[in-house]
Structure formats: C-alpha cells, structure tokens
Design a protein around this motif. Structure first.
Motif, PDB file in Angstrom:
ATOM      1  N   THR A   1      -8.253   7.574   9.274  1.00 11.88           N
ATOM      2  CA  THR A   1      -7.860   6.840   8.072  1.00 11.88           C
ATOM      3  C   THR A   1      -6.830   7.544   7.203  1.00 11.88           C
ATOM      4  N   PHE A   2      -6.474   8.794   7.539  1.00 11.32           N
ATOM      5  CA  PHE A   2      -5.486   9.523   6.750  1.00 11.32           C
ATOM      6  C   PHE A   2      -4.913  10.680   7.559  1.00 11.32           C
ATOM      7  N   ASP A   3      -3.774  11.181   7.100  1.00 15.51           N
ATOM      8  CA  ASP A   3      -3.193  12.429   7.588  1.00 15.51           C
ATOM      9  C   ASP A   3      -3.107  13.375   6.408  1.00 15.51           C
ATOM     10  N   LEU A   4      -3.286  14.659   6.656  1.00 18.16           N
ATOM     11  CA  LEU A   4      -3.161  15.666   5.617  1.00 18.16           C
ATOM     12  C   LEU A   4      -2.095  16.657   6.078  1.00 18.16           C
ATOM     13  N   HIS A   5      -1.002  16.725   5.337  1.00 15.08           N
ATOM     14  CA  HIS A   5       0.102  17.632   5.642  1.00 15.08           C
ATOM     15  C   HIS A   5       0.070  18.775   4.642  1.00 15.08           C
ATOM     16  N   CYS A   6       0.238  20.004   5.125  1.00 12.33           N
ATOM     17  CA  CYS A   6       0.138  21.176   4.268  1.00 12.33           C
ATOM     18  C   CYS A   6       1.367  22.067   4.399  1.00 12.33           C
ATOM     19  N   PHE A   7       1.795  22.615   3.278  1.00 10.27           N
ATOM     20  CA  PHE A   7       2.865  23.606   3.237  1.00 10.27           C
ATOM     21  C   PHE A   7       2.360  24.782   2.429  1.00 10.27           C
ATOM     22  N   GLN A   8       2.443  25.979   3.009  1.00 11.46           N
ATOM     23  CA  GLN A   8       2.028  27.187   2.287  1.00 11.46           C
ATOM     24  C   GLN A   8       3.256  28.020   1.966  1.00 11.46           C
ATOM     25  N   SER A   9       3.422  28.365   0.695  1.00 14.65           N
ATOM     26  CA  SER A   9       4.559  29.187   0.291  1.00 14.65           C
ATOM     27  C   SER A   9       4.293  30.647   0.655  1.00 14.65           C
ATOM     28  N   LEU A  10       5.304  31.475   0.527  1.00 11.72           N
ATOM     29  CA  LEU A  10       5.154  32.894   0.835  1.00 11.72           C
ATOM     30  C   LEU A  10       4.185  33.595  -0.114  1.00 11.72           C
ATOM     31  N   THR A  11       3.997  33.034  -1.304  1.00 10.46           N
ATOM     32  CA  THR A  11       3.073  33.627  -2.277  1.00 10.46           C
ATOM     33  C   THR A  11       1.623  33.206  -2.044  1.00 10.46           C
ATOM     34  N   GLY A  12       1.393  32.286  -1.092  1.00  9.06           N
ATOM     35  CA  GLY A  12       0.040  31.837  -0.797  1.00  9.06           C
ATOM     36  C   GLY A  12      -0.355  30.544  -1.473  1.00  9.06           C
ATOM     37  N   THR A  13       0.517  30.002  -2.304  1.00 10.89           N
ATOM     38  CA  THR A  13       0.245  28.716  -2.939  1.00 10.89           C
ATOM     39  C   THR A  13       0.363  27.630  -1.877  1.00 10.89           C
TER      40      THR A  13
ATOM     41  N   MET B   1       0.842  -1.180   0.000  1.00  8.16           N
ATOM     42  CA  MET B   1       0.000   0.000   0.000  1.00  8.16           C
ATOM     43  C   MET B   1       0.885   1.240   0.000  1.00  8.16           C
ATOM     44  N   ALA B   2       0.510   2.240  -0.769  1.00  9.67           N
ATOM     45  CA  ALA B   2       1.281   3.466  -0.876  1.00  9.67           C
ATOM     46  C   ALA B   2       1.120   4.324   0.364  1.00  9.67           C
ATOM     47  N   ALA B   3       2.195   4.952   0.796  1.00  8.19           N
ATOM     48  CA  ALA B   3       2.131   5.839   1.951  1.00  8.19           C
ATOM     49  C   ALA B   3       1.444   7.150   1.577  1.00  8.19           C
ATOM     50  N   ILE B   4       1.613   7.575   0.345  1.00  7.98           N
ATOM     51  CA  ILE B   4       1.013   8.830  -0.121  1.00  7.98           C
ATOM     52  C   ILE B   4      -0.204   8.498  -0.974  1.00  7.98           C
ATOM     53  N   TYR B   5      -1.339   9.068  -0.598  1.00  6.78           N
ATOM     54  CA  TYR B   5      -2.569   8.836  -1.349  1.00  6.78           C
ATOM     55  C   TYR B   5      -2.724   9.821  -2.502  1.00  6.78           C
ATOM     56  N   SER B   6      -2.502  11.121  -2.222  1.00  7.66           N
ATOM     57  CA  SER B   6      -2.690  12.122  -3.266  1.00  7.66           C
ATOM     58  C   SER B   6      -1.969  13.414  -2.925  1.00  7.66           C
ATOM     59  N   LEU B   7      -1.750  14.222  -3.965  1.00  7.37           N
ATOM     60  CA  LEU B   7      -1.088  15.519  -3.842  1.00  7.37           C
ATOM     61  C   LEU B   7      -1.973  16.571  -4.494  1.00  7.37           C
ATOM     62  N   TYR B   8      -2.120  17.699  -3.811  1.00  5.29           N
ATOM     63  CA  TYR B   8      -2.884  18.828  -4.320  1.00  5.29           C
ATOM     64  C   TYR B   8      -2.013  20.075  -4.282  1.00  5.29           C
ATOM     65  N   ILE B   9      -2.153  20.924  -5.294  1.00  8.13           N
ATOM     66  CA  ILE B   9      -1.551  22.256  -5.261  1.00  8.13           C
ATOM     67  C   ILE B   9      -2.681  23.241  -5.535  1.00  8.13           C
ATOM     68  N   ILE B  10      -2.814  24.219  -4.622  1.00 11.31           N
ATOM     69  CA  ILE B  10      -3.906  25.195  -4.705  1.00 11.31           C
ATOM     70  C   ILE B  10      -3.291  26.580  -4.845  1.00 11.31           C
ATOM     71  N   ASN B  11      -3.811  27.384  -5.767  1.00 13.65           N
ATOM     72  CA  ASN B  11      -3.293  28.748  -5.908  1.00 13.65           C
ATOM     73  C   ASN B  11      -3.803  29.627  -4.774  1.00 13.65           C
ATOM     74  N   LYS B  12      -3.335  30.861  -4.717  1.00 11.31           N
ATOM     75  CA  LYS B  12      -3.669  31.729  -3.584  1.00 11.31           C
ATOM     76  C   LYS B  12      -5.140  32.105  -3.536  1.00 11.31           C
ATOM     77  N   SER B  13      -5.859  31.912  -4.632  1.00 10.90           N
ATOM     78  CA  SER B  13      -7.295  32.192  -4.670  1.00 10.90           C
ATOM     79  C   SER B  13      -8.136  30.994  -4.272  1.00 10.90           C
ATOM     80  N   GLY B  14      -7.505  29.854  -4.062  1.00 11.33           N
ATOM     81  CA  GLY B  14      -8.220  28.648  -3.679  1.00 11.33           C
ATOM     82  C   GLY B  14      -8.550  27.731  -4.834  1.00 11.33           C
ATOM     83  N   GLY B  15      -8.065  28.038  -6.019  1.00  9.93           N
ATOM     84  CA  GLY B  15      -8.311  27.194  -7.189  1.00  9.93           C
ATOM     85  C   GLY B  15      -7.323  26.050  -7.272  1.00  9.93           C
ATOM     86  N   LEU B  16      -7.816  24.882  -7.598  1.00 10.76           N
ATOM     87  CA  LEU B  16      -6.963  23.699  -7.746  1.00 10.76           C
ATOM     88  C   LEU B  16      -6.183  23.819  -9.051  1.00 10.76           C
TER      89      LEU B  16
END
Length: 141
Positions: free
Chosen positions: A66-78, A1-16
């Motif tokens: 059932t999962f963990d969600l880790h988040c990193f926000q850049s200085l630009t808001g992404t 089983m994979a340790a990582i389920y999915s990756l998301y990148i969201i712009n500063k406006s909240g758009g995927l």
C-alpha cells in the motif's frame, strides 16, 4: 489522490525533528508519527550492521503493498524519508531537493538549534512549493 503521503526528518539520534502529512488516508497523531520515526531509525541502523556488503548506508527503499518508503541519509546522519504511493518514481531526486532546502533554510538559520524540531517558515514555504512542483511533474509523466 496525492502521490506523497508524508515526509519525516529524523536527527542522527533518531529523534523526529520534522513531520508533514500530505493528505494520507489515515492521519497519524503525534505519538504514531514518533513511533514510525523511531522504528525507521532502528531498522535503518540494523540494516547497516547486517548488510553483507561493506560500506552499506542502510535501507533506501522499502516497498509494501500500500505504500513505498524512500529514504535519504545525509553525511551528518540526518535521515529524510517520504512515504508515497506504490511505484512512485523519482523520489530520490525529491529527497535531495528537500535536503538542499533543509541546508539552505534550516541549517543557515541563526535561530535554529541543531537536533531540535524544525520551526522555520521559509523552509515550510519552499518545501510546499517543491512538493507542489513534484506533484505537477508526476501528473505530467
């Protein structure tokens, strides 16, 4: 089983602007991934405003059964966030590597328009390699 389920990148406006599924049990369709990204953006913004500490940058880790969600926000808001198995370690380092790949292969691409969906082959190739290296490192721990 994979340790990582999915990756998301969201712009500063909240758009995927990027979504990649890495073999999670319940694959999401496009609308579901857009909803998750929008919901996370909203929760992240609300947590910044409601935090009792000044200078809070928002939620960095959400732990569920059932999962963990880790988040990193850049200085630009992404925002970069990874959904992974519960208890998976060192995701912060992986998110920073993904951010470096984003800056190297997406932002420096002369054909990329800011805040638009990411369609960059070099980013995809290097991202896949980084995820593979992380999986191998996780198996070795």
């Amino acid at each position: 089983m994979a340790a990582i389920y999915s990756l998301y990148i969201i712009n500063k406006s909240g758009g995927l602007i990027f979504y990649k599924d890495y073999g999670s049990k319940g694959r999401m369709d496009t609308n579901d991934s857009l909803r998750v990204a929008s919901l996370w953006h909203s929760m992240h913004a609300i947590s910044q405003q409601l935090s009792p500490t000044t200078g809070c940058s928002g939620i960095e880790l959400l732990e569920a059964d059932t999962f963990d969600l880790h988040c990193f926000q850049s200085l630009t808001g992404t925002k970069f966030f990874v959904v992974c198995e519960p208890g998976t370690q060192h995701m912060e380092a992986l998110l920073k590597v993904i951010y470096e790949l984003y800056t190297d292969y997406v932002l420096k691409n002369p054909f990329y328009e800011m805040e638009m969906p990411i369609r960059c082959e070099l980013f995809d190739i290097n991202l896949t390699q980084a995820i593979q290296k992380d999986r191998v490192a996780l198996l070795g721990r």
